[in-house]
Enzyme design. Structure first.
Site, PDB file in Angstrom:
ATOM      1  N   TYR A  37      78.091  22.390  72.790  1.00  0.00           N
ATOM      2  CA  TYR A  37      76.631  23.279  72.340  1.00  0.00           C
ATOM      3  C   TYR A  37      75.712  23.086  72.477  1.00  0.00           C
ATOM      4  O   TYR A  37      74.932  22.247  72.551  1.00  0.00           O
ATOM      5  CB  TYR A  37      77.368  23.290  70.466  1.00  0.00           C
ATOM      6  CG  TYR A  37      78.639  23.579  70.152  1.00  0.00           C
ATOM      7  CD1 TYR A  37      79.118  24.717  71.146  1.00  0.00           C
ATOM      8  CD2 TYR A  37      78.936  23.258  68.926  1.00  0.00           C
ATOM      9  CE1 TYR A  37      80.579  24.749  70.282  1.00  0.00           C
ATOM     10  CE2 TYR A  37      79.587  23.581  68.522  1.00  0.00           C
ATOM     11  CZ  TYR A  37      80.783  24.385  69.259  1.00  0.00           C
ATOM     12  OH  TYR A  37      81.766  25.021  68.616  1.00  0.00           O
ATOM     13  N   HIS A  51      88.475  19.635  72.805  1.00  0.00           N
ATOM     14  CA  HIS A  51      88.047  21.471  73.622  1.00  0.00           C
ATOM     15  C   HIS A  51      87.896  21.881  74.363  1.00  0.00           C
ATOM     16  O   HIS A  51      88.307  21.651  75.634  1.00  0.00           O
ATOM     17  CB  HIS A  51      86.658  20.795  72.819  1.00  0.00           C
ATOM     18  CG  HIS A  51      85.537  21.752  72.745  1.00  0.00           C
ATOM     19  ND1 HIS A  51      84.199  22.361  72.332  1.00  0.00           N
ATOM     20  CD2 HIS A  51      86.343  23.127  71.926  1.00  0.00           C
ATOM     21  CE1 HIS A  51      83.947  23.156  72.306  1.00  0.00           C
ATOM     22  NE2 HIS A  51      85.147  23.991  72.105  1.00  0.00           N
TER      23      HIS A  51
END
Length: 329
Positions: free
Chosen positions: A60, A144
């Site tokens: 992010y 992830h």
């Protein structure tokens, strides 16, 4: 594992806010940039309003979300909040720097992501996340998007995380993904404590029930639902033409379904986003819902929705209309 989210420290708020988390994508400038001051104000308002679960990732904003979250939580008692982050993408200098990141975040393109699920890569990712966050340990660490990397990436990453969990720098491990494929295998093998499931269990999507939620419930594995607004289609009281579903323009069938759900919600005095937030939590496997928030105003909206009582008659009406399963518990 549900206790990890529902009873955090001595100052944990009562349910349902214990089931709501602040998703850190917007803190990393997902879609558009926000200032450091806006990020700090968002985290502060979330804390003031009782949110104690915060999710982030190196992905992010190429580390920006973690840095901002660490700054916003600095000085808080560590036992009073839960942080989850992720591994699998190392943040490295870009071989061919660009002016801007090309993966959806409004940040400079001097850094890049490199897939790495090896033990050395995962340990390095954890160390760098801890430094950016200013923490000594992470409550939950997810592998992830392994489905986007290569076959076997999830298993490799989970093996790496098991070793880090054993030395105490990670309290719980799991997989964060948009895909349900193979998750039941990891659940049944006892390799995960938590699954973060994006866009696979919502008012519009039920494909995770048999493949993930039922095995998770049986094994005592917690599920965190994200993408409950369908990346846009369920985010407003009335679905809008051109709204996105899983990051693409919603087709006519999805728009019609969302509109039908909104009509029934309206008839029961509940707006569509409130129902979208509440719905995943009806399943006993779902322990928390994480929501991306980029401003104090969005925090206020989500807290108001989280504390709105949804009448059981709404779920009955949606089931009778064939819009949700009739087996709601």
């Amino acid at each position: 594992m549900s206790d990890l989210f529902q009873r955090v420290g001595r100052t944990a708020p009562p349910a349902p806010l214990s089931q709501i988390g602040l998703g850190g994508g917007p803190l990393g400038n997902f879609g558009s940039a926000i200032s450091d001051e806006a990020a700090e104000a968002t985290i502060e308002r979330a804390w003031e309003r009782g949110i104690r679960y915060f999710d982030t990732a190196p992905h992010y904003g190429l580390g920006l979300s973690e840095r901002r979250l660490g700054a916003g939580l600095a000085g808080r008692k560590r036992e009073d909040f839960v942080v989850s982050s992720k591994v699998g993408r190392l943040v490295v200098p870009a071989e061919n720097p660009q002016e801007f990141d090309d993966d959806g975040f409004a940040v400079p393109g001097d850094l890049a992501r490199r897939w790495d699920f090896s033990f050395s890569g995962v340990e390095r990712s954890l160390d760098e996340s801890l430094e950016r966050l200013g923490l000594d340990f992470i409550d939950v660490l997810f592998v992830h998007d392994p489905d986007q990397a290569w076959p076997g990436a999830a298993s490799e990453g989970l093996e790496s995380l098991a070793a880090l969990k054993a030395d105490g720098r990670v309290k719980a491990v799991g997989v964060g993904t948009n895909s349900v494929v193979g998750l039941d295998v990891h659940i049944e093998a006892g390799a995960v404590d938590v699954i973060m499931l994006a866009n696979r269990y919502s008012l519009l999507t039920e494909d995770a029930v048999a493949s993930v939620l039922e095995p998770a419930e049986a094994a005592g594995v917690a599920v965190v639902a994200v993408g409950v607004f369908g990346t846009g289609l369920l985010a407003s009281p009335r679905p809008r033409a051109g709204a996105t579903l899983e990051y693409r323009a919603a087709d006519a069938d999805a728009l019609a379904r969302a509109t039908a759900i909104a009509d029934i919600c309206e008839a029961h005095g509940v707006d569509l986003p409130t129902a979208a937030m509440a719905y995943p939590l009806l399943h006993p496997a779902v322990t928390a819902v994480a929501l991306g928030m980029r401003s104090p105003e969005e925090v206020e909206q989500n807290v108001a929705r989280a504390t709105t009582e949804v009448p059981p008659a709404l779920w009955t009406a949606l089931a009778e209309a064939g819009l949700v399963p009739a087996t709601l518990r």
